[in-house]
Design a protein around this motif. Structure first.
Motif, short mmCIF file in Angstrom:
data_model
loop_
_atom_site.label_atom_id
_atom_site.label_comp_id
_atom_site.label_asym_id
_atom_site.label_seq_id
_atom_site.Cartn_x
_atom_site.Cartn_y
_atom_site.Cartn_z
N MET A 88 -29.52 -32.29 9.25
CA MET A 88 -29.45 -30.82 9.09
C MET A 88 -29.13 -30.40 7.61
N ASP A 89 -28.39 -31.27 6.87
CA ASP A 89 -28.15 -30.73 5.44
C ASP A 89 -29.46 -30.97 4.71
N ARG A 90 -30.09 -31.90 4.98
CA ARG A 90 -31.44 -32.29 4.28
C ARG A 90 -32.41 -31.15 4.40
N VAL A 91 -32.49 -30.60 5.93
CA VAL A 91 -33.18 -29.37 5.99
C VAL A 91 -32.71 -28.18 5.37
N ILE A 92 -31.70 -28.06 5.20
CA ILE A 92 -31.15 -26.82 4.48
C ILE A 92 -31.55 -27.03 3.01
N GLN A 93 -31.06 -28.23 2.45
CA GLN A 93 -31.53 -28.52 1.06
C GLN A 93 -32.93 -28.51 0.62
N GLN A 94 -33.72 -28.88 1.57
CA GLN A 94 -35.27 -28.75 1.31
C GLN A 94 -35.75 -27.32 1.45
N ALA A 95 -35.09 -26.39 2.46
CA ALA A 95 -35.33 -24.99 2.44
C ALA A 95 -34.77 -24.23 1.11
N VAL A 96 -33.71 -24.70 0.45
CA VAL A 96 -33.30 -24.12 -0.63
C VAL A 96 -34.27 -24.31 -1.87
N ARG A 154 -20.45 -28.75 -13.32
CA ARG A 154 -20.29 -27.32 -14.10
C ARG A 154 -21.59 -27.01 -14.96
N ILE A 155 -22.03 -28.14 -15.39
CA ILE A 155 -23.65 -27.82 -16.17
C ILE A 155 -24.48 -27.65 -15.25
N VAL A 156 -24.51 -28.37 -14.06
CA VAL A 156 -25.57 -27.94 -13.03
C VAL A 156 -25.53 -26.40 -12.72
N LEU A 157 -24.24 -25.99 -12.23
CA LEU A 157 -24.14 -24.63 -11.70
C LEU A 157 -24.36 -23.50 -12.93
N GLY A 158 -23.80 -24.07 -14.05
CA GLY A 158 -23.99 -23.05 -15.32
C GLY A 158 -25.59 -22.78 -15.72
N ARG A 159 -26.43 -23.66 -15.24
CA ARG A 159 -27.85 -23.70 -15.42
C ARG A 159 -28.26 -22.76 -14.39
N LEU A 160 -27.94 -22.99 -13.17
CA LEU A 160 -28.56 -22.19 -12.02
C LEU A 160 -27.82 -20.95 -12.13
N ALA A 161 -26.96 -20.59 -12.73
CA ALA A 161 -26.41 -19.32 -12.87
C ALA A 161 -27.01 -18.28 -13.79
N ARG A 162 -27.90 -18.82 -14.55
CA ARG A 162 -28.73 -18.12 -15.39
C ARG A 162 -29.43 -17.13 -14.69
N LYS A 163 -29.98 -17.65 -13.41
CA LYS A 163 -30.75 -16.84 -12.56
C LYS A 163 -30.04 -16.36 -11.23
N ILE A 173 -25.09 -23.89 -2.76
CA ILE A 173 -25.35 -25.21 -3.61
C ILE A 173 -24.13 -25.85 -4.07
N SER A 174 -23.20 -24.94 -4.65
CA SER A 174 -21.78 -25.53 -5.18
C SER A 174 -21.16 -26.29 -3.96
N ARG A 175 -21.40 -25.88 -2.81
CA ARG A 175 -20.61 -26.59 -1.63
C ARG A 175 -21.31 -27.98 -1.25
N ILE A 176 -22.55 -27.87 -1.55
CA ILE A 176 -23.32 -29.04 -1.45
C ILE A 176 -23.14 -30.25 -2.15
N LEU A 177 -22.98 -29.77 -3.59
CA LEU A 177 -22.72 -30.71 -4.55
C LEU A 177 -21.21 -31.29 -4.49
N ARG A 178 -20.14 -30.51 -3.84
CA ARG A 178 -18.83 -31.12 -3.63
C ARG A 178 -18.58 -31.39 -2.19
N ALA A 179 -19.48 -31.87 -1.47
CA ALA A 179 -19.22 -31.87 -0.04
C ALA A 179 -18.71 -33.28 0.11
N GLY A 180 -18.61 -34.26 -0.81
CA GLY A 180 -18.02 -35.56 -0.78
C GLY A 180 -18.85 -36.40 -0.32
N VAL A 181 -18.41 -37.88 -0.51
CA VAL A 181 -19.06 -38.85 0.08
C VAL A 181 -18.16 -39.97 1.10
N GLU A 182 -18.93 -40.39 2.01
CA GLU A 182 -18.21 -41.37 2.93
C GLU A 182 -18.43 -42.79 2.52
N VAL A 183 -17.46 -43.41 2.18
CA VAL A 183 -17.48 -44.83 1.71
C VAL A 183 -16.76 -45.76 2.67
#
Length: 421
Positions: A88-96, A154-163, A173-183
């Protein structure tokens, strides 16, 4: 501004855009994420849950699932960390990505070749060759240490924020980046990095490194970049050392990235290995490391202890060789192909010998192939080792016969890829 923001999210969630995203995710296949939902069962799951997910995204309350950590061994040693999002998240990311990519694509550098329409690693390699042939005989080869794992959010979101400043898509996108990782069954926070394995990560990587591209262009540098693999071509060692110092400072201070000092170097172009290729006498060659890996994989596919049918073995061998040649077929003529073909054919004969096992079976099969029955019976009864037997079997198992069974002629495969050169 609100109309523009609403329109952008509507384009992401548009039915046609979501359908195209799903078809792309399905074509790429891939393993399930932390929810265990596979590509095969996803359509049914999607029909039931999509309305509530769509509503959550529109309302800004959707929380992507943590990615599943997977370690992929590198040929050079160590592991590459992949983060596998749920389907599901791959589909959302691809759509974005499908909506955002056209917004940035026209502004990307002509020297950027990774994960872009109508561009590939071959373009980067050819560009490097062109600069070398212009007389730039020194290369500044800079290795970014775990770029995708360490890039600053912060660099990623700052570059995106230009547009996308204030846009709901930016918050998603911010939530996608900070979703966490299962280890190992535990969810850990992700304070940096864009997980390799997500469809959005290549675009985010290009957006961050586009600043580097623009900076190098402003200095008149000649370079090629494929994702985080880039090289700058210069005319002398002294110029290369200056460029190395300058680029390292820019990457570490402006983009908050780490340069791997052990792997980064200024070297003659004849010693440069870039994207699996080397450059010698104005020609593109396969690097020795790539050839070693190729031979190792061929040995695995023709291994005597891999107990599969010959049809399955030959199909896997064809598939691997075809994919390898589609990439490395860019290289100039190589003396290895003929010798490697003969070596692979001999190993396939060895596989037949091992598969037949008993003298009776060997004699029966050799009689079908050999013109001399006495020779076939003698070899079938003999106690010679498998490797010697594979050489003797060349008298009845010709290259043409092996190719009729589905074996691949490496020299012919290389010729097939002449259009790449």
């Amino acid at each position: 501004m609100n109309e523009i923001n609403t329109d952008l999210m509507e384009r992401v969630l548009d039915r046609d855009n979501i359908n195209r995203a799903w078809h792309r995710v399905r074509a790429n296949k891939g393993a399930p994420g932390v929810d265990g939902i596979s590509i095969d069962v996803f359509p049914e799951w999607m029909r039931e849950h999509w309305p509530e997910i769509q509503q959550a995204i529109q309302g800004g309350t959707y929380h992507p699932s943590p990615v599943r950590r997977v370690e992929i061994p590198k040929a050079s040693g160590g592991v590459r960390l992949l983060g596998i999002p749920t389907v599901m998240d791959r589909v959302i990311q691809q759509a974005v990505s499908q909506v955002l990519s056209p917004m940035w694509e026209p502004e990307f550098s002509e020297s950027s070749f990774g994960f872009r329409p109508q561009r590939s690693a071959h373009g980067a390699v050819k560009q490097v060759k062109g600069y070398i042939n212009e007389g730039r005989k020194w290369a500044v080869d800079i290795d970014l240490a775990k770029f995708f794992d360490t890039v600053d959010h912060r660099i990623v979101l700052g570059r995106l924020a230009r547009k996308l400043s204030g846009d709901p898509v930016l918050r998603l996108i911010s939530r996608i980046l900070r979703a966490g990782v299962e280890v190992n069954g535990k969810v850990e926070p992700t304070r940096c990095g864009v997980p390799q394995g997500g469809p959005l990560s290549p675009l985010l990587g290009n957006i961050v490194l586009d600043d580097l591209d623009k900076h190098l262009e402003s200095k008149g540098a000649k370079f090629a970049r494929y994702a985080d693999d880039f090289v700058v071509l210069v005319g002398s060692r002294k110029a290369g050392e200056r460029m190395m110092s300058h680029v390292t400072t820019y990457l570490e201070r402006r983009l908050k990235l780490t340069v791997n000092q052990k792997k980064s170097q200024v070297l003659r172009c004849t010693k440069l290995e870039y994207l699996g290729f080397m450059f010698w006498a104005g020609r593109i060659r396969v690097s020795p490391a790539s050839l070693r890996e190729f031979r190792f994989r061929l040995k695995q596919l023709t291994g005597r202890n891999w107990f599969v049918s010959m049809d399955y073995r030959l199909a896997k061998l064809r598939l691997y060789v075809r994919g390898w040649m589609n990439y490395y077929g860019l290289s100039e003529p190589h003396s290895h192909w003929k010798d490697l073909t003969q070596w692979v054919f001999r190993r396939l004969r060895l596989c037949y010998w091992i598969m037949w096992k008993r003298p009776r079976t060997r004699i029966r099969n050799l009689l079908k192939l050999a013109k001399d029955p006495g020779w076939a019976i003698g070899l079938g009864r003999s106690s010679v080792g498998p490797w010697k037997a594979s050489r003797l079997m060349g008298l009845c198992m010709s290259p043409e016969w092996l190719m009729e069974q589905g074996a691949t002629n490496l020299a012919q495969e290389w010729e097939r890829c002449a259009h790449l050169r």
